[in-house]
Structure formats: C-alpha cells, structure tokens
Design a protein around this motif. Structure first.
Motif, short mmCIF file in Angstrom:
data_model
loop_
_atom_site.label_atom_id
_atom_site.label_comp_id
_atom_site.label_asym_id
_atom_site.label_seq_id
_atom_site.Cartn_x
_atom_site.Cartn_y
_atom_site.Cartn_z
N GLN A 79 33.38 -6.49 31.72
CA GLN A 79 32.74 -4.89 30.95
C GLN A 79 33.26 -3.96 31.61
O GLN A 79 34.66 -4.64 32.01
CB GLN A 79 31.30 -4.54 32.33
CG GLN A 79 31.69 -4.55 33.93
CD GLN A 79 30.85 -3.16 34.97
OE1 GLN A 79 29.81 -4.26 35.54
NE2 GLN A 79 30.93 -2.36 34.98
N SER A 80 33.23 -2.67 30.70
CA SER A 80 33.84 -1.11 30.90
C SER A 80 35.12 -1.78 30.79
O SER A 80 36.05 -0.30 31.54
CB SER A 80 33.43 -0.89 32.80
OG SER A 80 33.24 -1.17 32.95
N GLU A 81 35.79 -2.10 28.90
CA GLU A 81 36.79 -2.15 28.96
C GLU A 81 36.84 -0.70 28.15
O GLU A 81 36.85 0.23 28.59
CB GLU A 81 36.58 -3.21 27.54
CG GLU A 81 37.27 -3.10 26.32
CD GLU A 81 37.27 -4.39 25.49
OE1 GLU A 81 36.75 -5.43 25.95
OE2 GLU A 81 37.95 -4.19 24.39
N SER A 82 38.49 -0.72 28.62
CA SER A 82 38.98 1.06 27.61
C SER A 82 39.20 0.67 26.63
O SER A 82 39.92 0.20 26.11
CB SER A 82 40.44 1.39 28.84
OG SER A 82 39.04 2.25 29.96
N PRO A 83 39.69 1.58 25.59
CA PRO A 83 39.88 1.94 24.28
C PRO A 83 41.12 1.55 24.72
O PRO A 83 41.78 3.41 24.05
CB PRO A 83 38.95 3.09 23.54
CG PRO A 83 39.03 4.04 24.62
CD PRO A 83 38.84 3.23 26.49
N THR A 84 42.12 1.08 25.41
CA THR A 84 43.88 1.67 25.02
C THR A 84 44.60 0.63 23.42
O THR A 84 45.46 0.86 23.34
CB THR A 84 43.50 0.74 26.27
OG1 THR A 84 43.84 -0.54 25.95
CG2 THR A 84 43.61 1.30 27.59
N ASP A 90 27.82 2.28 32.91
CA ASP A 90 28.01 0.93 32.23
C ASP A 90 27.14 0.21 31.94
O ASP A 90 26.68 -0.48 30.70
CB ASP A 90 29.28 -0.30 32.02
CG ASP A 90 30.84 1.19 31.47
OD1 ASP A 90 30.39 1.77 31.59
OD2 ASP A 90 31.56 0.96 32.22
N ILE A 91 26.45 0.01 32.71
CA ILE A 91 25.20 -1.01 33.05
C ILE A 91 23.64 -0.01 33.42
O ILE A 91 23.30 -0.80 32.45
CB ILE A 91 25.28 -1.95 35.05
CG1 ILE A 91 26.24 -2.29 34.69
CG2 ILE A 91 24.20 -2.30 35.21
CD1 ILE A 91 26.89 -3.85 34.09
N ASP A 92 23.44 0.49 34.55
CA ASP A 92 22.50 1.27 33.81
C ASP A 92 21.75 2.42 32.56
O ASP A 92 20.65 2.27 32.52
CB ASP A 92 22.42 2.39 35.34
CG ASP A 92 22.27 1.55 36.59
OD1 ASP A 92 22.53 0.61 36.57
OD2 ASP A 92 22.32 2.51 37.06
N ASP A 134 32.57 -9.70 26.05
CA ASP A 134 31.67 -8.16 27.07
C ASP A 134 30.36 -7.63 27.32
O ASP A 134 30.12 -8.91 26.63
CB ASP A 134 32.05 -6.63 25.85
CG ASP A 134 31.61 -5.35 26.71
OD1 ASP A 134 31.90 -4.91 27.65
OD2 ASP A 134 30.59 -4.66 26.12
N ILE A 135 29.77 -7.50 28.25
CA ILE A 135 28.77 -7.38 28.94
C ILE A 135 27.50 -7.99 27.18
O ILE A 135 26.58 -7.85 27.51
CB ILE A 135 27.89 -6.87 29.94
CG1 ILE A 135 26.49 -6.52 30.41
CG2 ILE A 135 28.47 -5.25 29.88
CD1 ILE A 135 26.54 -8.36 31.03
N LEU A 136 27.66 -6.06 26.91
CA LEU A 136 27.38 -6.18 25.62
C LEU A 136 26.23 -7.05 24.98
O LEU A 136 25.88 -7.04 24.46
CB LEU A 136 27.10 -4.68 24.89
CG LEU A 136 27.17 -3.86 25.84
CD1 LEU A 136 27.51 -2.54 25.20
CD2 LEU A 136 26.02 -3.42 26.54
N ASP A 137 28.43 -7.66 24.11
CA ASP A 137 27.97 -9.09 23.50
C ASP A 137 27.33 -10.21 24.44
O ASP A 137 26.77 -11.11 23.00
CB ASP A 137 29.09 -9.78 22.95
CG ASP A 137 30.34 -8.89 22.33
OD1 ASP A 137 29.61 -7.49 21.73
OD2 ASP A 137 30.88 -8.18 22.94
#
Ligand code: FEC
Length: 293
Positions: free
Chosen positions: A201-206, A247-249, A214-217
C-alpha cells in the motif's frame, strides 16, 4: 551506568501549515510537484489536522506507556518531523545515560528505511553513549500474537499490508519483502487463518516502479475470484496514521464499496498495553536487562 530509550517514528506534521516543510523533508531536497503537495495537504485536512495532530498524540501515548513499563526515560524522535531524533538523543544524554537503546516503530528492515533512523541517532550520539540499536522485530512473538488475536476467528479473507518501496530494493538483496511475508505467515499460522494474501500500500508517485501488488488492484483481483468479505491487517505499521486513516480507511474502503466488497480492518496496536509490553521486552533484550516473566 544508566539507560535511556530513543523511540523513533516516521513523524507526522503537527499542523496543516507544516505539511510543505514536512513533505520537503521526506523528499530530501528533491523537488515536490505543486499538485502532489496540494494532494497531500488535502489528505491531512480531511483527517482533521488543522492546529494539532491526533496522529502524533498516539505516538506520545505509546512513549509514555513504554516509559512507565520500563521505568527508564523514553524520548520520541521523528525521522521527518519534530521532535527530531537529534532532540530525543540530546534529551536521553541529558539524563546521564551511558547506554541508549534505539527502537523504531516499524518492525521490518529495509536498507531504504531503518539505516536512515540509525544514521540520525548515531550522528546525534557522537559516541557519547553506547548504542543498543534494534534493527528489526518482525518476528517478535508478542507482536505476532497481538496481530493473530486481531484476526483469529474471522470468516473474511485476510489481507496483510505494508508500505510499498521502490522495486529496485529486490536487486540489492534487501530483506524487507521476505520479512513481511514471514510476519504474515507467522500471524496467519498462529490465528489458524487459511484464506489470506499479502499486498502493498501507500506507493508514492516518484516515477519508478514500486513493489506490488498494490492494495487497490489486489481488492479487484480478490473480488474477481469470488471474495465477498475482506479484513485488512496492516503489519508494516503499528499505529493510526495517514497511511492507515487515509490509504486504508478512505481509499481502500471506497474501492471496496465500488466492487461490492465488505472491507474491515483490524484495530492498530497504538498504545495497547499488550503491545507496549512487547516493545518493553524488545528494549530490555537490547539493553541486556532480564525481562519480567
Ligand atoms: O501519519 C503521517 O503523517 C505519516 C505517515 C507515514 C508513515 C510512513 C511510513 C513509511 N514510509 C516509507 C517509505 C516512503 C518512501 C517515500 C515515502 C513518502 C511518503 C509521503 C508521506 C509519507 N510517506 Fe512514507 N510514510 C508516511 C507518510 N514513504 C506523506 C510523501 C507523500 C506521499 O507519497 O503520499 C517516497 C519518498 C520520496 O518521495 O522520495 C520511500 C516506509 C515506511 C514504513 C517504515 C517507517 O515507518 O519508517 C518504508 C507511517
């Protein structure tokens, strides 16, 4: 001879106006795109951080409880905000401590994370006290059991999560992913949970690839295989902060609702007395002090 503890955490801006300086600290001098900063400010605003941070209050509760449990002075030091690790170290030295235990409120080791805490602590100590630094505690039985107790008996599919990191760490032989999977396996085994998986989770746009899925996928994939109920069990974090409360809630919950999935998450360890006793056990071991039965 006396001991003190520097309890370290990632750090969180105390007020909304702190967010730009906080983000700049995380980026370590690399530029922040204005839209990314706006997006971050908005996430903190929606968590209710205007003039004071409920997230930092949790770290303070954990610190105070650990100090009471150990009967040794404990000081909080933040990697990316105040009080800084250097401030906490100065306060620890001011007690006359000859040994300082350094414990990070992040159970897993990655070269991209833990050495940054250690470097700040070592620099501030400058050899003035012996450093007993805890590198990782991902398989600590008390931690595993606490998480297991939060998922035991569930009928939902359990998804263990942790902060993603740039995928290049795998080429460096970094133990991060391996330690995460070990924690997940230990917790699932102890709780007798068969239906589980792991996602980041919580990947950054780097602009570089990060570890996945990723959790959403992952939620989409679970729905596609027929899952209806999901219980999120974060294992790479120990308290309610942005990565949990947003990110979760918010994000993962919205995604689950879109998919028609029932999504819950475990209560975080925060300052739970059982968790504080586990932290105390880790510190005592680092200090070479016998633990209470
Ligand atoms: O509650 C709060 O206010 C702070 C929550 C927070 C925690 C946290 C933990 C970890 N991070 C780790 C790695 C990275 C890498 C980058 C990165 C970026 C951010 C940003 C915010 C943020 N992190 Fe974080 N992290 C938390 C918050 N993190 C905010 C910047 C905006 C964004 O991406 O949303 C990328 C840095 C860069 O841009 O170069 C890498 C790791 C952990 C878990 C270990 C630990 O706690 O130290 C690893 C909590």
């Amino acid at each position: 001879m006396s001991d003190a503890v520097v309890l370290m955490a990632y750090g969180s801006p105390e007020r909304l106006v702190d967010v730009p300086a906080y983000y700049a600290d995380i980026r370590g001098g690399r530029p922040v795109a204005p839209e990314q900063l706006e997006d971050l400010v908005e996430r903190y605003r929606r968590l209710g951080i205007e003039e004071s941070s409920p997230l930092n209050a949790i770290t303070e509760q954990t610190r105070a409880a650990l100090e009471a449990e150990l009967a040794v002075p404990v000081f909080t030091g933040m990697k990316h905000w105040t009080p800084r690790i250097a401030d906490a170290t100065a306060a620890a030295l001011a007690t006359g401590a000859t040994t300082v235990a350094g414990l990070v409120l992040a159970p897993h080791y990655s070269a991209l994370s833990i050495p940054g805490y250690r470097a700040q602590l070592e620099q501030a100590l400058a050899g003035r006290a012996y450093l007993a630094f805890v590198e990782s505690w991902h398989d600590e039985p008390g931690f595993v059991e606490l998480l297991a107790s939060r998922i035991r008996g569930t009928d939902a599919h359990v998804v263990f999560t942790a902060h993603s990191l740039p995928a290049r760490i795998l080429d460096l032989g970094d133990p991060y992913q391996e330690q995460l999977l070990e924690t997940a396996e230990l917790v699932a085994r102890s709780a007798h949970v068969q239906a589980w998986s792991f996602s980041f989770q919580s990947e950054s746009p780097t602009g570089e690839p990060w570890l996945g899925p990723d959790i959403l996928d992952h939620l989409e994939a679970l729905r596609a295989t027929g899952a209806t109920d999901v219980l999120i069990c974060p294992i790479g974090f120990v308290s309610d902060h942005l990565e949990i409360r947003w990110d979760i809630d918010v994000e993962a919950r919205e995604k689950a609702a879109e998919l028609g999935l029932q999504l819950d998450r475990i209560e975080m360890p925060n300052a739970d007395p059982t968790f504080v006793r586990t932290l105390a056990h880790i510190v005592r071991r680092a200090l070479g002090v016998p633990s209470e039965p």
